[in-house]
Design a protein around this motif. Structure first.
Motif, PDB file in Angstrom:
ATOM      1  N   TYR A   1      -4.640  -2.510 -35.643  1.00  0.00           N
ATOM      2  CA  TYR A   1      -4.799  -3.382 -36.791  1.00  0.00           C
ATOM      3  C   TYR A   1      -3.899  -2.902 -37.914  1.00  0.00           C
ATOM      4  O   TYR A   1      -3.622  -1.711 -38.051  1.00  0.00           O
TER       5      TYR A   1
ATOM      6  N   LYS B   1      -3.382  -3.098 -42.139  1.00  0.00           N
ATOM      7  CA  LYS B   1      -4.172  -3.349 -43.339  1.00  0.00           C
ATOM      8  C   LYS B   1      -3.356  -3.113 -44.595  1.00  0.00           C
ATOM      9  O   LYS B   1      -2.772  -2.040 -44.775  1.00  0.00           O
TER      10      LYS B   1
ATOM     11  N   PRO C   1      -8.413  -5.800 -42.538  1.00  0.00           N
ATOM     12  CA  PRO C   1      -7.420  -5.544 -41.496  1.00  0.00           C
ATOM     13  C   PRO C   1      -7.139  -6.807 -40.684  1.00  0.00           C
ATOM     14  O   PRO C   1      -8.036  -7.633 -40.477  1.00  0.00           O
TER      15      PRO C   1
ATOM     16  N   PHE D   1      -4.475   0.991 -38.204  1.00  0.00           N
ATOM     17  CA  PHE D   1      -5.659   1.567 -37.584  1.00  0.00           C
ATOM     18  C   PHE D   1      -5.639   1.277 -36.089  1.00  0.00           C
ATOM     19  O   PHE D   1      -5.362   0.157 -35.669  1.00  0.00           O
TER      20      PHE D   1
ATOM     21  N   TYR E   1     -14.668   1.207 -32.383  1.00  0.00           N
ATOM     22  CA  TYR E   1     -14.526   2.454 -33.124  1.00  0.00           C
ATOM     23  C   TYR E   1     -13.095   2.599 -33.606  1.00  0.00           C
ATOM     24  O   TYR E   1     -12.162   2.454 -32.829  1.00  0.00           O
ATOM     25  N   PHE E   2     -12.973   2.918 -34.888  1.00  0.00           N
ATOM     26  CA  PHE E   2     -11.663   2.968 -35.510  1.00  0.00           C
ATOM     27  C   PHE E   2     -11.247   4.401 -35.821  1.00  0.00           C
ATOM     28  O   PHE E   2     -12.077   5.264 -36.095  1.00  0.00           O
ATOM     29  N   GLY E   3      -9.934   4.615 -35.805  1.00  0.00           N
ATOM     30  CA  GLY E   3      -9.383   5.868 -36.283  1.00  0.00           C
ATOM     31  C   GLY E   3      -9.325   5.871 -37.796  1.00  0.00           C
ATOM     32  O   GLY E   3      -9.736   4.908 -38.462  1.00  0.00           O
ATOM     33  N   THR E   4      -8.808   6.940 -38.354  1.00  0.00           N
ATOM     34  CA  THR E   4      -8.770   7.113 -39.814  1.00  0.00           C
ATOM     35  C   THR E   4      -7.558   6.457 -40.451  1.00  0.00           C
ATOM     36  O   THR E   4      -7.450   6.441 -41.665  1.00  0.00           O
ATOM     37  N   GLY E   5      -6.647   5.941 -39.629  1.00  0.00           N
ATOM     38  CA  GLY E   5      -5.514   5.201 -40.169  1.00  0.00           C
ATOM     39  C   GLY E   5      -4.292   6.053 -40.425  1.00  0.00           C
ATOM     40  O   GLY E   5      -4.387   7.251 -40.698  1.00  0.00           O
TER      41      GLY E   5
ATOM     42  N   TYR F   1     -18.506  -2.723 -41.839  1.00  0.00           N
ATOM     43  CA  TYR F   1     -17.746  -1.485 -41.870  1.00  0.00           C
ATOM     44  C   TYR F   1     -17.574  -1.046 -43.323  1.00  0.00           C
ATOM     45  O   TYR F   1     -17.620  -1.866 -44.238  1.00  0.00           O
TER      46      TYR F   1
ATOM     47  N   GLY G   1      -9.634   7.284 -48.876  1.00  0.00           N
ATOM     48  CA  GLY G   1      -8.940   8.265 -48.054  1.00  0.00           C
ATOM     49  C   GLY G   1      -9.506   8.450 -46.660  1.00  0.00           C
ATOM     50  O   GLY G   1      -9.137   9.396 -45.965  1.00  0.00           O
ATOM     51  N   ARG G   2     -10.362   7.532 -46.258  1.00  0.00           N
ATOM     52  CA  ARG G   2     -10.982   7.673 -44.935  1.00  0.00           C
ATOM     53  C   ARG G   2     -10.775   6.412 -44.123  1.00  0.00           C
ATOM     54  O   ARG G   2     -10.308   5.407 -44.602  1.00  0.00           O
ATOM     55  N   GLY G   3     -11.145   6.500 -42.846  1.00  0.00           N
ATOM     56  CA  GLY G   3     -10.975   5.377 -41.944  1.00  0.00           C
ATOM     57  C   GLY G   3     -12.088   4.368 -42.057  1.00  0.00           C
ATOM     58  O   GLY G   3     -12.869   4.370 -43.017  1.00  0.00           O
ATOM     59  N   LEU G   4     -12.172   3.501 -41.077  1.00  0.00           N
ATOM     60  CA  LEU G   4     -13.185   2.452 -41.047  1.00  0.00           C
ATOM     61  C   LEU G   4     -14.421   2.962 -40.312  1.00  0.00           C
ATOM     62  O   LEU G   4     -14.371   3.228 -39.118  1.00  0.00           O
TER      63      LEU G   4
ATOM     64  N   LEU H   1     -18.110   2.313 -38.901  1.00  0.00           N
ATOM     65  CA  LEU H   1     -19.051   1.266 -38.520  1.00  0.00           C
ATOM     66  C   LEU H   1     -20.427   1.593 -39.079  1.00  0.00           C
ATOM     67  O   LEU H   1     -20.971   2.665 -38.823  1.00  0.00           O
TER      68      LEU H   1
ATOM     69  N   LEU I   1     -16.369  -4.064 -45.412  1.00  0.00           N
ATOM     70  CA  LEU I   1     -15.765  -5.130 -44.624  1.00  0.00           C
ATOM     71  C   LEU I   1     -16.774  -5.710 -43.651  1.00  0.00           C
ATOM     72  O   LEU I   1     -17.427  -4.977 -42.913  1.00  0.00           O
TER      73      LEU I   1
ATOM     74  N   PHE J   1     -11.797  -9.693 -39.354  1.00  0.00           N
ATOM     75  CA  PHE J   1     -12.368  -9.157 -40.573  1.00  0.00           C
ATOM     76  C   PHE J   1     -12.348 -10.158 -41.721  1.00  0.00           C
ATOM     77  O   PHE J   1     -11.460 -11.006 -41.814  1.00  0.00           O
ATOM     78  N   GLY J   2     -13.325  -9.991 -42.598  1.00  0.00           N
ATOM     79  CA  GLY J   2     -13.292 -10.690 -43.872  1.00  0.00           C
ATOM     80  C   GLY J   2     -12.339 -10.000 -44.827  1.00  0.00           C
ATOM     81  O   GLY J   2     -11.703  -8.998 -44.477  1.00  0.00           O
TER      82      GLY J   2
END
Lengths: 113, 114
Positions: free
Chosen positions: A36, A38, A44, A89, A102-106, B36, B41-44, B46, B90, B105-106
């Motif tokens: 994704y 963003k 995203p 991501f 499940y997503f990574g931190t980007g 989400y 500074g962090r990821g997504l 859930l 999100l 995603f919205g």
């Protein structure tokens, strides 16, 4: 526990060159992977995906490679363009359950003109 | 075509105040719905997902709760906000046969708890 990891928080690439973004996962049950893109203050947007039955999927300038034995995937963007500058991501899911992504931190990509 | 609406876009709330974020999906039925959070500074991360009306699964124990009163409506709530609840929230959906396994995603809600 982070099941999907992107160990490079940022990446800078010259316009026209290749951008390579990496992603690792720990859960061997994952069988579907997505990337994704963003922009700040936006949701995203889907870029490209790959099923575990393949090792490569290509869509225009974007190619995703999957190495199941290493539990590693990468996104290649070539040629990189300034408009590609965004946070990327990677995500993973299990198609049998189909409920959890499940997503990574980007990784923040900057393409320098 | 399917669309997802999320509001408000930005929200500034004092510590200890309640929270209600709403998300609705159009153009599909019986979607999987998700909340989400992206902290600075962090990821997504859930927070919650739902496979049907009244069915909520929580991924991370915390100060938040979710509800799904209707098939295409997903609400994120808190009775008393904490400073650590600040972040970009999100809503997302998946599960339509035409969309395959993708998450949509919205536009997100930027929540600042002061």
């Amino acid at each position: 526990d982070q099941q999907v990891k992107q160990n490079s928080p940022s990446l800078s690439v010259q316009e026209g060159r290749i951008s390579i973004l990496n992603c690792d996962y720990t859960n061997s049950m994952f069988d579907y992977f997505l990337w994704y893109k963003k922009y700040p203050a936006e949701g995203p947007t889907f870029l490209i995906s790959i099923s575990s039955i393949k090792d490569k999927n290509e869509d225009g300038r974007f190619t995703v490679f999957l190495n199941k034995s290493a539990k590693h995937l990468s996104l290649h963007i070539v040629p990189s363009q300034p408009g590609d500058s965004a946070v990327y991501f990677c995500a993973a899911s299990r198609t049998l359950t189909g409920n959890q992504f499940y997503f990574g931190t980007g990784t923040s990509l900057t393409v320098i003109p | 075509s399917q669309t997802i609406h999320q509001w408000p876009a930005t929200l500034v709330q004092p510590v200890g105040s309640p929270l209600s974020l709403e998300c609705t999906v159009e153009g599909t039925s019986n979607p999987n719905l998700y909340w989400y959070r992206q902290a600075a500074g962090r990821g997504l991360q859930l927070l919650f997902y739902s496979v049907g009306i009244g069915q909520i699964s929580s991924e991370v124990p915390q100060n938040l709760s979710a509800s799904r009163p209707q098939d295409r409506q997903f609400i994120l709530s808190s009775k008393k906000l904490l400073l650590s609840d600040s972040g970009f929230y999100l809503c997302a959906w998946s599960g339509d046969t035409q969309s395959g396994e993708k998450l949509f995603f919205g536009s997100g809600t930027q929540l600042s708890v002061l």
